[in-house]
Motif scaffolding. Structure first.
Motif, PDB file in Angstrom:
ATOM      1  N   ALA A 268       0.906  -1.148   0.096  1.00  0.00           N
ATOM      2  CA  ALA A 268       0.131   0.171  -0.137  1.00  0.00           C
ATOM      3  C   ALA A 268       0.702   1.308   0.055  1.00  0.00           C
ATOM      4  CB  ALA A 268      -1.070   0.041   1.303  1.00  0.00           C
ATOM      5  N   VAL A 269       1.057   2.104  -0.825  1.00  0.00           N
ATOM      6  CA  VAL A 269       1.782   3.306  -1.328  1.00  0.00           C
ATOM      7  C   VAL A 269       0.734   4.283  -1.106  1.00  0.00           C
ATOM      8  CG1 VAL A 269       3.398   1.817  -2.600  1.00  0.00           C
ATOM      9  CG2 VAL A 269       1.664   3.205  -3.781  1.00  0.00           C
ATOM     10  N   PRO A 270       1.434   5.594  -0.986  1.00  0.00           N
ATOM     11  CA  PRO A 270       0.821   6.728  -1.227  1.00  0.00           C
ATOM     12  C   PRO A 270      -0.125   7.043  -2.474  1.00  0.00           C
ATOM     13  CG  PRO A 270       2.763   7.311  -0.007  1.00  0.00           C
ATOM     14  CD  PRO A 270       2.964   5.961  -0.683  1.00  0.00           C
ATOM     15  N   GLN A 271      -1.083   7.770  -2.603  1.00  0.00           N
ATOM     16  CA  GLN A 271      -1.707   8.126  -3.927  1.00  0.00           C
ATOM     17  C   GLN A 271      -0.832   8.517  -4.940  1.00  0.00           C
ATOM     18  OE1 GLN A 271      -4.566   7.190  -5.010  1.00  0.00           O
ATOM     19  NE2 GLN A 271      -5.901   7.130  -3.547  1.00  0.00           N
ATOM     20  N   VAL A 272       0.305   9.411  -4.220  1.00  0.00           N
ATOM     21  CA  VAL A 272       1.274   9.853  -5.271  1.00  0.00           C
ATOM     22  C   VAL A 272       2.392   9.498  -4.768  1.00  0.00           C
ATOM     23  CG1 VAL A 272       2.449  12.233  -5.890  1.00  0.00           C
ATOM     24  CG2 VAL A 272       0.120  12.493  -5.128  1.00  0.00           C
ATOM     25  N   THR A 273       3.061   8.771  -5.516  1.00  0.00           N
ATOM     26  CA  THR A 273       4.177   7.768  -5.331  1.00  0.00           C
ATOM     27  C   THR A 273       5.071   7.531  -6.419  1.00  0.00           C
ATOM     28  OG1 THR A 273       4.375   5.267  -4.654  1.00  0.00           O
ATOM     29  CG2 THR A 273       2.883   5.631  -6.422  1.00  0.00           C
ATOM     30  N   GLY A 296      -4.300  10.195  -7.648  1.00  0.00           N
ATOM     31  CA  GLY A 296      -5.303  11.099  -6.901  1.00  0.00           C
ATOM     32  C   GLY A 296      -5.950  11.880  -7.908  1.00  0.00           C
ATOM     33  N   ALA A 297      -7.105  12.540  -7.224  1.00  0.00           N
ATOM     34  CA  ALA A 297      -7.997  13.375  -8.022  1.00  0.00           C
ATOM     35  C   ALA A 297      -7.577  14.756  -8.133  1.00  0.00           C
ATOM     36  CB  ALA A 297      -9.413  13.487  -7.508  1.00  0.00           C
ATOM     37  N   LEU A 298      -6.471  15.304  -7.318  1.00  0.00           N
ATOM     38  CA  LEU A 298      -6.042  16.345  -7.389  1.00  0.00           C
ATOM     39  C   LEU A 298      -4.480  16.403  -7.786  1.00  0.00           C
ATOM     40  CD1 LEU A 298      -6.892  17.509  -3.691  1.00  0.00           C
ATOM     41  CD2 LEU A 298      -8.310  18.133  -5.925  1.00  0.00           C
ATOM     42  N   ASP A 299      -4.120  17.756  -8.471  1.00  0.00           N
ATOM     43  CA  ASP A 299      -2.644  17.857  -9.007  1.00  0.00           C
ATOM     44  C   ASP A 299      -1.783  17.847  -7.729  1.00  0.00           C
ATOM     45  OD1 ASP A 299      -3.955  18.142 -11.486  1.00  0.00           O
ATOM     46  OD2 ASP A 299      -3.582  20.238 -11.599  1.00  0.00           O
ATOM     47  N   PHE A 300      -0.536  17.275  -8.179  1.00  0.00           N
ATOM     48  CA  PHE A 300       0.205  17.345  -6.917  1.00  0.00           C
ATOM     49  C   PHE A 300       1.541  18.519  -7.191  1.00  0.00           C
ATOM     50  CE2 PHE A 300       4.569  15.868  -5.321  1.00  0.00           C
ATOM     51  CZ  PHE A 300       4.325  15.923  -3.977  1.00  0.00           C
ATOM     52  N   ASP A 301       1.655  19.426  -6.358  1.00  0.00           N
ATOM     53  CA  ASP A 301       2.901  20.306  -6.519  1.00  0.00           C
ATOM     54  C   ASP A 301       3.823  20.287  -5.356  1.00  0.00           C
ATOM     55  OD1 ASP A 301       4.371  22.496  -7.049  1.00  0.00           O
ATOM     56  OD2 ASP A 301       2.543  24.104  -7.014  1.00  0.00           O
ATOM     57  N   ALA A 320      11.683  20.812  -8.161  1.00  0.00           N
ATOM     58  CA  ALA A 320      10.331  20.777  -8.081  1.00  0.00           C
ATOM     59  C   ALA A 320       9.715  19.660  -8.900  1.00  0.00           C
ATOM     60  CB  ALA A 320       9.646  22.041  -9.130  1.00  0.00           C
ATOM     61  N   ALA A 321       8.603  18.995  -8.323  1.00  0.00           N
ATOM     62  CA  ALA A 321       8.006  17.827  -8.866  1.00  0.00           C
ATOM     63  C   ALA A 321       6.271  18.344  -9.139  1.00  0.00           C
ATOM     64  CB  ALA A 321       8.160  16.584  -7.998  1.00  0.00           C
ATOM     65  N   ARG A 322       5.668  18.420 -10.273  1.00  0.00           N
ATOM     66  CA  ARG A 322       4.513  18.706 -10.346  1.00  0.00           C
ATOM     67  C   ARG A 322       3.893  17.755 -11.171  1.00  0.00           C
ATOM     68  NH1 ARG A 322       7.405  23.637 -11.408  1.00  0.00           N
ATOM     69  NH2 ARG A 322       7.205  24.962  -9.681  1.00  0.00           N
ATOM     70  N   ILE A 323       2.823  16.972 -10.860  1.00  0.00           N
ATOM     71  CA  ILE A 323       2.427  15.697 -11.447  1.00  0.00           C
ATOM     72  C   ILE A 323       0.738  16.125 -11.474  1.00  0.00           C
ATOM     73  CG2 ILE A 323       2.215  13.216 -11.426  1.00  0.00           C
ATOM     74  CD1 ILE A 323       4.965  14.494 -11.534  1.00  0.00           C
ATOM     75  N   PRO A 324      -0.031  16.251 -12.381  1.00  0.00           N
ATOM     76  CA  PRO A 324      -1.165  16.316 -12.554  1.00  0.00           C
ATOM     77  C   PRO A 324      -1.895  15.087 -12.207  1.00  0.00           C
ATOM     78  CG  PRO A 324      -0.286  16.878 -14.542  1.00  0.00           C
ATOM     79  CD  PRO A 324       0.812  16.407 -14.078  1.00  0.00           C
ATOM     80  N   ALA A 325      -3.130  15.427 -11.793  1.00  0.00           N
ATOM     81  CA  ALA A 325      -4.283  14.278 -11.088  1.00  0.00           C
ATOM     82  C   ALA A 325      -4.057  13.109 -12.216  1.00  0.00           C
ATOM     83  CB  ALA A 325      -5.550  14.835 -11.091  1.00  0.00           C
ATOM     84  N   ARG A 326      -4.124  11.992 -11.865  1.00  0.00           N
ATOM     85  CA  ARG A 326      -4.514  10.621 -12.614  1.00  0.00           C
ATOM     86  C   ARG A 326      -3.307  10.667 -13.966  1.00  0.00           C
ATOM     87  NH1 ARG A 326      -7.829   8.136  -9.386  1.00  0.00           N
ATOM     88  NH2 ARG A 326      -9.523   9.212  -8.939  1.00  0.00           N
ATOM     89  N   SER A 327      -2.064  10.888 -13.630  1.00  0.00           N
ATOM     90  CA  SER A 327      -0.997  10.909 -14.512  1.00  0.00           C
ATOM     91  C   SER A 327       0.156  10.231 -13.979  1.00  0.00           C
ATOM     92  CB  SER A 327      -0.955  12.242 -15.165  1.00  0.00           C
ATOM     93  OG  SER A 327      -0.261  13.327 -14.268  1.00  0.00           O
ATOM     94  N   ARG A 361       5.818  23.607  -2.188  1.00  0.00           N
ATOM     95  CA  ARG A 361       6.951  24.186  -2.817  1.00  0.00           C
ATOM     96  C   ARG A 361       8.148  24.401  -2.167  1.00  0.00           C
ATOM     97  NH1 ARG A 361       4.330  28.253  -7.355  1.00  0.00           N
ATOM     98  NH2 ARG A 361       2.994  26.889  -8.338  1.00  0.00           N
ATOM     99  N   THR A 362       8.053  24.374  -0.890  1.00  0.00           N
ATOM    100  CA  THR A 362       9.229  24.545   0.222  1.00  0.00           C
ATOM    101  C   THR A 362       9.141  23.234   0.987  1.00  0.00           C
ATOM    102  OG1 THR A 362       7.847  25.580   1.862  1.00  0.00           O
ATOM    103  CG2 THR A 362       8.871  26.833   0.210  1.00  0.00           C
ATOM    104  N   SER A 363       9.684  23.217   2.135  1.00  0.00           N
ATOM    105  CA  SER A 363       9.981  21.938   2.858  1.00  0.00           C
ATOM    106  C   SER A 363       8.687  21.574   3.314  1.00  0.00           C
ATOM    107  CB  SER A 363      11.210  21.903   3.805  1.00  0.00           C
ATOM    108  OG  SER A 363      10.701  23.111   4.694  1.00  0.00           O
ATOM    109  N   GLY A 364       7.833  20.756   2.753  1.00  0.00           N
ATOM    110  CA  GLY A 364       6.504  20.341   3.430  1.00  0.00           C
ATOM    111  C   GLY A 364       6.590  18.968   3.903  1.00  0.00           C
TER     112      GLY A 364
END
Length: 681
Positions: A268-273, A296-301, A320-327, A361-364
């Motif tokens: 089981a991995v995170p939705q953004v993986t 996931g259903a939301l874009d990842f930034d 930076a890592a920007r991955i649109p939803a379902r991609s 975009r910073t240390s989240g």
């Protein structure tokens, strides 16, 4: 000539733009279409013909990186069998399962995949294991009966187990991973079919979205199939059973172990993986391509940080890592590691790179991590020589089969250590994985012990019709090649991709054979960032496709199946004259002996004869070390096969340096150990 790996001059390559994304198909679609077909410089367009093999394996170009997809998702890393990423949850399926043979193929119609089935009367079986050994305690004995027992139980068999799915998995992407299932497997979760896989020795992972019910108990059912090798195993002239779509499509002379033969687990991995981390390291630099999926259903930034590992001398770099939803997208990072030790057989220094995905975009907050072992090394071909870190390699090699009398192909770590311990005892620096991918334990062992590897796939003894079918329609051979290069990409020990073994060459110009090999070569070259050389184990020294090989490889049995021992030297000279810039590798040579049978070295079948034949061939190879890259003996240990020609020995081929059951050395073992390569004192 294979050029050295060249990395970008930039210390950090930023995340890809919008063009670097590809949409993930909605589950359970296993679309086989290609986004941007992969084009090899000297090969065909990958997936120009739509594959119909059941996993839907294909390549998509994602922002300049060729990414392998199966079952509608990125083919993930399979490190979960031994490592536990802190951002992920794992549920081992290595346990006792319910088991039943299905000789009449009635299970599917009778609902054996259903969670409501009462399976309490079923037998029990361990996973991993091979069903061949269920009732065959004398499997490794020369005296137990051939053709009887579960070792010869073919067709379908079913596995069932129940799992308690954690409620915390509601917000997770979940997949079931199997390291091997021989020969093919269909998987259901609570009666929902997840997919089918073909190929007895390659790992696969099935997404379970739509079938998973977190917080409940669910049933996993697996239907495994093995084709019979013969209609009657004990007949004087047994009739082979074939299937044009399977690989191998007919009986071969190694044992086709059946069942769930390697580890399995749910991950089981995170939705953004981070699905896969490809690493290329050479010339004091590490470049990583992190393949990130957003289910996931939301874009990842967010950001991705690469730590090149302790001992590398490099500092973590973040982009930076920007991955649109379902991609899916690819994030590239390059880091200088000027003081990292080089990997070589003499100094097998490995490093561990870790990619960390954070939100914002910073240390989240940390979202996911994935680590991988790698080594810094440069592999080149120059002046008909194979070179590692600028030094000429001579490969003292062994073929070996992955099996023991006690556990078949479901070997334990202790058995691997004992078997592979012979490699170091014999002074071997090279193993050929004839003719299938090995358990991940083997590649890790080779990395740690400095043993070089030629990886192989199951493409043995195909004929022209199957070569054409695989290239133009079915695509299973290509899938095996792609997954081999993808799965073993980061291992510094793997230096050669093997494409086939002794398959048929058609007529004038061999157009079908050449097209098939070009397709397989294009597959591995597409996904390998380090451009490892390709070769294969041809059945002839006059192969019409040798111009496509980076290293010329062929099996030779002069003085045994044909010709004289002394014919090898002139044959090698002729090959070199025709291809003066290519290294030559003997991918197989050997004979046989019955352990304990002693006599003159001119008497076939004695231990002395076997040892003398090896020496005669080894000497001719070593004399040509300026263009012969090595010699790979057939084989480490006597091995099992279901062909009829060794029924009196319970199907044991006696060509090994060691016996099968007792693993006792023959005379040739010591002779091989003392053999030295070119330039040795």
């Amino acid at each position: 000539m294979t050029e050295p790996l060249h990395l970008s001059r930039r210390t950090v390559v930023t995340a890809l733009g919008a063009a670097g994304f590809t949409a993930l198909p909605a589950w359970p679609d296993t679309a086989r279409a290609v986004d941007g077909p992969a084009q090899a410089a000297d090969g065909p367009v990958l997936d120009a013909h739509p594959a119909t093999e059941p996993s839907g394996t294909h390549v998509r170009e994602v922002g300049g990186t060729k990414v392998v997809f199966q079952y509608g998702a990125v083919l993930p890393a399979f490190d979960g069998w031994r490592t536990r990423e802190p951002t992920r949850e794992y549920l081992s399926l290595d346990r006792t399962w319910r088991f039943r043979f299905d000789p009449g193929n009635q299970g599917l119609d009778d609902g054996w995949q259903s969670p409501d089935l009462d399976d309490r009367s079923w037998d029990l079986i361990d996973v991993p294991s091979a069903w061949d050994l269920l009732d065959t305690p004398g499997f490794g004995s020369e005296t137990s009966p051939f053709g009887k027992g579960t070792a010869f139980a073919d067709g379908y068999a079913w596995y069932r187990t129940v799992v308690d799915v954690p409620g915390s998995w509601r917000a997770r992407h979940v997949r079931i991973a199997f390291l091997a299932a021989g020969y093919s497997a269909e998987v259901w979760l609570d009666g929902v079919r997840l997919g089918k896989h073909e190929g007895a020795n390659s790992p696969f992972a099935l997404p379970v979205a739509g079938a998973l019910r977190p917080g409940t108990r669910q049933t996993i059912a697996v239907r495994v199939f093995r084709r019979a090798s013969y209609t009657d195993y004990t007949a004087p002239a047994p009739q082979p059973v074939t299937d044009d779509h399977e690989i191998p499509y007919k009986p071969v002379d190694y044992w086709p172990y059946a069942g769930l033969t390697r580890s399995a687990w749910i991950e089981a991995v995170p939705q953004v993986t981070i699905a896969k981390l490809l690493v290329a390291a050479a010339n004091g630099r590490v470049e990583a391509h992190a393949v990130v999926e957003n289910h996931g259903a939301l874009d990842f930034d967010g950001r991705l940080t690469l730590d090149p590992g302790r001992g590398s001398g490099g500092l973590p770099a973040s982009v930076a890592a920007r991955i649109p939803a379902r991609s899916a997208g690819v994030v590239r990072v390059a880091v200088r590691v000027p003081h990292a030790p080089r990997w070589s057989p003499a100094t097998p220094h490995t490093l561990t790179a870790r990619a960390t995905l954070t939100a914002g975009r910073t240390s989240g907050p940390r979202v996911d991590t994935l680590s991988t072992v790698y080594g810094v090394r440069e592999l080149t071909i120059r002046d008909a020589q194979l070179r590692l870190n600028g030094k000429t390699l001579f490969l003292k090699g062994l073929n070996w089969h992955e099996e023991t009398a006690a556990h078949g192909r479901a070997m334990t770590p202790a058995e691997y250590d004992r078997e592979l311990g012979h490699i170091t005892d014999l002074g071997v620096n090279f193993i050929r994985n004839c003719v299938y991918n090995r358990h991940p334990y083997v590649y890790d062992w080779a990395d740690e012990h400095g043993v070089l590897v030629m990886d192989d796939i199951d493409t043995m003894w195909l004929n022209t019709a199957q070569e054409k079918l695989q290239t133009e329609r079915y695509g299973l051979a290509r899938a095996l090649a792609l997954t081999m290069a993808w799965n073993q990409h980061n291992h510094p020990s793997v230096i050669l991709w093997g494409l086939q073994n002794e398959s048929e060459i058609d007529g004038d110009g061999a157009p079908v054979y050449r097209a098939w090999l070009a397709d397989l070569k294009a597959a591995v070259k597409a996904v390998d960032l380090t451009a490892r050389p390709v070769t294969w184990a041809s059945n002839t020294s006059d192969d019409p496709a040798f111009d496509l090989a980076d290293v010329i490889g062929f099996n030779e049995y002069f003085g045994y199946f044909y010709g004289e021992d002394a014919d090898l030297g002139p044959t090698l000279d002729a090959v070199h004259a025709k291809y003066p810039g290519k290294p030559v590798l003997i991918t197989e040579n050997g004979t046989w002996s019955l352990a304990g049978n002693h006599g003159p070295d001119t008497t076939e079948g004695t231990e002395e004869w076997q040892a003398a034949r090896f020496t005669a061939h080894w000497t001719q190879v070593v004399e040509r070390g300026d263009f012969v890259a090595g010699f790979t003996y057939w084989v480490l240990k006597d091995y099992k096969q279901r062909a009829g020609y060794n029924q009196s020995y319970n199907g044991i081929s006696v060509m090994g340096l060691l016996t099968f059951g007792e693993e006792r050395p023959k005379l040739v073992y010591d002779v091989f150990r003392e053999a030295t390569g070119p330039g040795a004192g």
